[in-house]
Design an enzyme around this catalytic site. Structure first.
Site, short mmCIF file in Angstrom:
data_model
loop_
_atom_site.label_atom_id
_atom_site.label_comp_id
_atom_site.label_asym_id
_atom_site.label_seq_id
_atom_site.Cartn_x
_atom_site.Cartn_y
_atom_site.Cartn_z
N HIS A 42 0.56 -1.12 0.10
CA HIS A 42 0.10 -0.62 0.04
C HIS A 42 1.26 1.34 0.09
O HIS A 42 0.75 2.04 1.25
CB HIS A 42 -0.58 -0.05 1.39
CG HIS A 42 -1.89 -0.60 0.67
ND1 HIS A 42 -3.12 -1.86 2.12
CD2 HIS A 42 -2.76 -0.79 -0.46
CE1 HIS A 42 -3.88 -2.20 1.91
NE2 HIS A 42 -4.12 -2.02 0.21
N GLU A 126 -5.77 -7.68 3.50
CA GLU A 126 -5.37 -9.32 4.06
C GLU A 126 -6.48 -10.07 5.31
O GLU A 126 -6.02 -10.46 5.68
CB GLU A 126 -4.35 -8.61 5.71
CG GLU A 126 -3.48 -8.97 5.88
CD GLU A 126 -3.00 -8.80 7.89
OE1 GLU A 126 -2.80 -9.34 8.65
OE2 GLU A 126 -2.42 -7.35 7.52
N THR A 162 -2.82 -8.01 11.20
CA THR A 162 -1.47 -7.77 11.93
C THR A 162 -0.91 -6.10 12.01
O THR A 162 0.05 -5.76 12.21
CB THR A 162 0.18 -8.25 10.45
OG1 THR A 162 -0.19 -7.32 9.73
CG2 THR A 162 0.04 -9.55 9.92
N CYS A 190 2.02 -8.56 14.01
CA CYS A 190 3.47 -8.09 14.09
C CYS A 190 4.39 -7.48 14.81
O CYS A 190 4.24 -6.42 15.04
CB CYS A 190 4.11 -8.66 12.30
SG CYS A 190 4.14 -6.95 11.94
N SER A 218 -3.04 2.72 3.59
CA SER A 218 -1.79 2.01 4.15
C SER A 218 -3.23 1.64 5.85
O SER A 218 -2.60 2.52 6.23
CB SER A 218 -0.33 2.56 4.33
OG SER A 218 0.30 1.81 5.46
N SER A 263 4.93 0.55 4.90
CA SER A 263 5.23 0.45 3.14
C SER A 263 6.15 1.35 2.45
O SER A 263 5.64 2.44 1.19
CB SER A 263 3.89 0.00 3.07
OG SER A 263 3.09 0.73 2.91
#
Length: 279
Positions: A42, A126, A162, A190, A218, A263
């Protein structure tokens, strides 16, 4: 003006892996066209860079059947792999390893008789992908109202997108636990997400202004913005490129903190820092 960069910002492991995978395919493409199934990550600037190098974005497998199709970092539902195999489409998997782990968890525990709960945004690729590994049967919760709609169930397995905030995970998990006498919890946020969020929060407490650099679509960047606004509600700014820096506002302050989503490439972060330093 003092410019402070967050200890943890920019590309995460999963994003780096996806981009490396894409450029390796360019080296060995053997005259085949290369596609990504949806945006690889993204960040529009990175996607434009990939397109300039010949890697095109497609929205469905059929559009890439004449070449190599790269699975985006966010992952895809299980049936995409089956579909590609049946159509003999050449797939290259760039799914983030942390996302792949969640896919494995929901697939395993659904087979064991658990109802799956995904804490995250139901429209995020996701989450859509993860749900596709438990036959699209998951209860997807984004807020308290979604939790209230879950009935009392025998066995629950909780996972998380995540990139959600740790505070949201903690809050909603406590509520979901009341929906069953047997609950398995997997905190699948994460480590890169947690590190970025903690680093951004700490930096926002120390500076006058926060600049968050990252794609407007994002999820992890949006969470950084939310976290920084808790500390600096009036002086937190989300930008994609250096050209969007609110220079007329910055000149009124003495210190600026800069962080970036997972990202966001280093060259964009460097451009932002250079422009602020030249104020």
């Amino acid at each position: 003006m003092k410019v402070v960069v967050a200890d943890h910002s920019g590309f995460c492991f999963g994003v780096e892996k996806a981009i490396d995978t894409a450029f390796k395919e360019l080296e060995y493409k053997d005259s085949k066209d290369i596609y990504t199934l949806g945006p690889l990550i993204h960040n529009q600037q990175v996607i434009s860079h990939l397109e300039e190098n010949g890697i095109k974005v497609v929205s469905d497998l059929n559009s890439g059947k004449d070449g190599v199709v790269i699975i985006r970092s966010h992952g895809v539902p299980k049936d995409v792999y089956k579909d590609a195999s049946e159509k003999k489409i050449d797939l290259v998997d760039a799914t983030c390893p942390f996302v792949r782990k969640i896919q494995n968890i929901v697939e395993e525990y659904q087979k064991k008789g658990y109802h799956i709960v995904i804490i995250g945004d139901p429209s995020h690729p996701e989450v859509i992908g993860i749900n596709g590994w438990c036959d699209n049967t998951a209860h997807i919760v984004k807020n308290e109202d979604d939790v209230h709609r879950i009935p009392f169930l025998d066995n629950l397995c909780i996972v998380a997108q995540t990139t959600i905030s740790t505070s949201l995970y903690t809050e909603l998990t406590a509520m979901i636990e009341q929906k069953s006498n047997n609950v398995l919890k997997f905190n699948t946020i994460c480590s890169a997400t947690r590190d970025r969020q903690n680093s951004a929060r700490n930096l926002a407490k120390e500076v006058d202004v926060m600049i968050i650099v990252g794609g407007y679509h994002s999820s992890n960047t949006q969470k950084l913005v939310e976290i920084c606004k808790q500390e600096k509600p009036d002086t937190t700014f989300h930008i994609e490129t250096a050209g969007e820096i609110p220079m007329n506002i910055l000149k009124n302050y003495e210190s600026v903190g800069v962080t970036a989503g997972a990202s966001t490439p280093k060259w964009i972060i460097d451009e932002v820092i250079d422009r602020i330093n030249n104020l």
